[in-house]
Design a protein around this motif. Structure first.
Motif, PDB file in Angstrom:
ATOM      1  N   PRO A   1       5.801 -21.495  17.819  1.00  0.00           N
ATOM      2  CA  PRO A   1       5.091 -22.186  18.895  1.00  0.00           C
ATOM      3  C   PRO A   1       5.990 -23.026  19.798  1.00  0.00           C
ATOM      4  N   ASP A   2       7.067 -23.560  19.264  1.00  0.00           N
ATOM      5  CA  ASP A   2       7.965 -24.394  20.058  1.00  0.00           C
ATOM      6  C   ASP A   2       9.385 -23.868  19.881  1.00  0.00           C
ATOM      7  N   ARG A   3       9.889 -23.156  20.888  1.00  0.00           N
ATOM      8  CA  ARG A   3      11.222 -22.559  20.782  1.00  0.00           C
ATOM      9  C   ARG A   3      12.326 -23.611  20.700  1.00  0.00           C
ATOM     10  N   ARG A   4      12.020 -24.853  21.022  1.00  0.00           N
ATOM     11  CA  ARG A   4      13.026 -25.909  20.861  1.00  0.00           C
ATOM     12  C   ARG A   4      13.169 -26.302  19.408  1.00  0.00           C
ATOM     13  N   ASP A   5      12.177 -25.947  18.588  1.00  0.00           N
ATOM     14  CA  ASP A   5      12.193 -26.241  17.157  1.00  0.00           C
ATOM     15  C   ASP A   5      11.726 -24.986  16.414  1.00  0.00           C
ATOM     16  N   PRO A   6      12.562 -23.926  16.399  1.00  0.00           N
ATOM     17  CA  PRO A   6      12.130 -22.653  15.810  1.00  0.00           C
ATOM     18  C   PRO A   6      12.015 -22.742  14.289  1.00  0.00           C
ATOM     19  N   PRO A   7      11.292 -21.798  13.683  1.00  0.00           N
ATOM     20  CA  PRO A   7      11.208 -21.773  12.222  1.00  0.00           C
ATOM     21  C   PRO A   7      12.612 -21.627  11.630  1.00  0.00           C
ATOM     22  N   PRO A   8      12.846 -22.203  10.457  1.00  0.00           N
ATOM     23  CA  PRO A   8      14.180 -22.165   9.866  1.00  0.00           C
ATOM     24  C   PRO A   8      14.482 -20.820   9.200  1.00  0.00           C
ATOM     25  N   LEU A   9      14.537 -19.769  10.009  1.00  0.00           N
ATOM     26  CA  LEU A   9      14.881 -18.458   9.483  1.00  0.00           C
ATOM     27  C   LEU A   9      15.547 -17.626  10.568  1.00  0.00           C
ATOM     28  N   VAL A  10      16.293 -16.640  10.127  1.00  0.00           N
ATOM     29  CA  VAL A  10      16.901 -15.660  11.018  1.00  0.00           C
ATOM     30  C   VAL A  10      16.176 -14.357  10.736  1.00  0.00           C
ATOM     31  N   ARG A  11      15.645 -13.725  11.787  1.00  0.00           N
ATOM     32  CA  ARG A  11      14.825 -12.523  11.584  1.00  0.00           C
ATOM     33  C   ARG A  11      15.353 -11.369  12.394  1.00  0.00           C
ATOM     34  N   ARG A  12      15.022 -10.165  11.949  1.00  0.00           N
ATOM     35  CA  ARG A  12      15.401  -8.961  12.678  1.00  0.00           C
ATOM     36  C   ARG A  12      14.439  -7.857  12.286  1.00  0.00           C
ATOM     37  N   SER A  13      14.050  -7.061  13.266  1.00  0.00           N
ATOM     38  CA  SER A  13      13.216  -5.901  12.971  1.00  0.00           C
ATOM     39  C   SER A  13      13.941  -4.642  13.436  1.00  0.00           C
ATOM     40  N   TYR A  14      13.648  -3.544  12.761  1.00  0.00           N
ATOM     41  CA  TYR A  14      14.273  -2.258  13.051  1.00  0.00           C
ATOM     42  C   TYR A  14      13.182  -1.198  13.157  1.00  0.00           C
ATOM     43  N   ASN A  15      13.133  -0.491  14.269  1.00  0.00           N
ATOM     44  CA  ASN A  15      12.208   0.633  14.432  1.00  0.00           C
ATOM     45  C   ASN A  15      12.827   1.875  13.814  1.00  0.00           C
ATOM     46  N   TYR A  16      11.987   2.747  13.280  1.00  0.00           N
ATOM     47  CA  TYR A  16      12.481   4.042  12.824  1.00  0.00           C
ATOM     48  C   TYR A  16      11.458   5.110  13.154  1.00  0.00           C
ATOM     49  N   ASP A  17      11.924   6.344  13.289  1.00  0.00           N
ATOM     50  CA  ASP A  17      11.070   7.494  13.541  1.00  0.00           C
ATOM     51  C   ASP A  17      11.726   8.703  12.898  1.00  0.00           C
ATOM     52  N   ARG A  18      11.151   9.173  11.805  1.00  0.00           N
ATOM     53  CA  ARG A  18      11.707  10.315  11.077  1.00  0.00           C
ATOM     54  C   ARG A  18      11.079  11.628  11.520  1.00  0.00           C
ATOM     55  N   GLY A  19      10.174  11.564  12.493  1.00  0.00           N
ATOM     56  CA  GLY A  19       9.466  12.769  12.916  1.00  0.00           C
ATOM     57  C   GLY A  19       8.225  12.977  12.082  1.00  0.00           C
ATOM     58  N   ASP A  20       7.401  13.930  12.457  1.00  0.00           N
ATOM     59  CA  ASP A  20       6.160  14.264  11.734  1.00  0.00           C
ATOM     60  C   ASP A  20       5.248  13.056  11.543  1.00  0.00           C
ATOM     61  N   GLY A  21       5.275  12.121  12.484  1.00  0.00           N
ATOM     62  CA  GLY A  21       4.403  10.960  12.406  1.00  0.00           C
ATOM     63  C   GLY A  21       4.900   9.856  11.493  1.00  0.00           C
ATOM     64  N   ASP A  22       6.049  10.053  10.867  1.00  0.00           N
ATOM     65  CA  ASP A  22       6.606   9.030   9.982  1.00  0.00           C
ATOM     66  C   ASP A  22       7.467   8.081  10.809  1.00  0.00           C
ATOM     67  N   SER A  23       6.833   7.048  11.309  1.00  0.00           N
ATOM     68  CA  SER A  23       7.556   6.051  12.104  1.00  0.00           C
ATOM     69  C   SER A  23       7.046   4.671  11.712  1.00  0.00           C
ATOM     70  N   GLY A  24       7.820   3.676  12.041  1.00  0.00           N
ATOM     71  CA  GLY A  24       7.384   2.337  11.685  1.00  0.00           C
ATOM     72  C   GLY A  24       8.408   1.289  12.038  1.00  0.00           C
ATOM     73  N   LEU A  25       8.268   0.157  11.374  1.00  0.00           N
ATOM     74  CA  LEU A  25       9.109  -0.997  11.628  1.00  0.00           C
ATOM     75  C   LEU A  25       9.521  -1.596  10.291  1.00  0.00           C
ATOM     76  N   ILE A  26      10.785  -1.868  10.159  1.00  0.00           N
ATOM     77  CA  ILE A  26      11.290  -2.578   8.990  1.00  0.00           C
ATOM     78  C   ILE A  26      11.651  -3.976   9.460  1.00  0.00           C
ATOM     79  N   PHE A  27      11.160  -4.975   8.770  1.00  0.00           N
ATOM     80  CA  PHE A  27      11.399  -6.364   9.135  1.00  0.00           C
ATOM     81  C   PHE A  27      12.205  -7.036   8.046  1.00  0.00           C
ATOM     82  N   SER A  28      13.213  -7.787   8.431  1.00  0.00           N
ATOM     83  CA  SER A  28      13.968  -8.565   7.449  1.00  0.00           C
ATOM     84  C   SER A  28      14.217  -9.954   8.007  1.00  0.00           C
ATOM     85  N   CYS A  29      14.307 -10.919   7.120  1.00  0.00           N
ATOM     86  CA  CYS A  29      14.627 -12.277   7.554  1.00  0.00           C
ATOM     87  C   CYS A  29      15.362 -12.994   6.420  1.00  0.00           C
ATOM     88  N   PHE A  30      16.129 -13.978   6.821  1.00  0.00           N
ATOM     89  CA  PHE A  30      16.912 -14.768   5.886  1.00  0.00           C
ATOM     90  C   PHE A  30      16.570 -16.234   6.100  1.00  0.00           C
TER      91      PHE A  30
END
Length: 110
Positions: free
Chosen positions: A28-57
């Motif tokens: 809610p306040d980018r001047r005081d962000p949550p204390p984590l580092v996050r990253r998401s990764y999209n993937y698409d293997r074909g045949d409808g197998d697609s999604g998002l992998i989310f990781s955070c530290f």
């Protein structure tokens, strides 16, 4: 593509980035962000197998990931999300000092 952080700072009434959007609820306040580092990764293997992998530290699950998830409860995007798995993993810092900090407290030697 515009940077969402600029909208959060310059759009306090939510005209560009709605107040109930995922980015606003997660941080809610980018001047005081949550204390984590996050990253998401999209993937698409074909045949409808697609999604998002989310990781955070973070140092503390309660003030990091869990606090953000609590703010995201009931968000509009939730109806489009299907979580199929997950886990919590410990990533130690470099060196060996964390071993005494972790196990020393349990044995009273720290």
């Amino acid at each position: 593509m515009p940077d969402h952080r600029e909208h959060v700072a310059t759009d306090p009434n939510g005209r560009v980035t709605p107040l109930d959007s995922h980015v606003r609820l997660a941080a809610p306040d980018r001047r005081d962000p949550p204390p984590l580092v996050r990253r998401s990764y999209n993937y698409d293997r074909g045949d409808g197998d697609s999604g998002l992998i989310f990781s955070c530290f973070q140092r503390d699950l309660a003030t990091g990931f869990e606090a953000v998830q609590k703010r995201l409860e009931g968000e509009a995007m939730a109806k489009y999300i299907l979580t199929t798995g997950g886990g919590y993993f410990f990533v130690p810092p470099p060196g060996d000092t964390w071993i005494d900090g972790l196990f020393g407290q349990a044995t009273g030697n720290a």
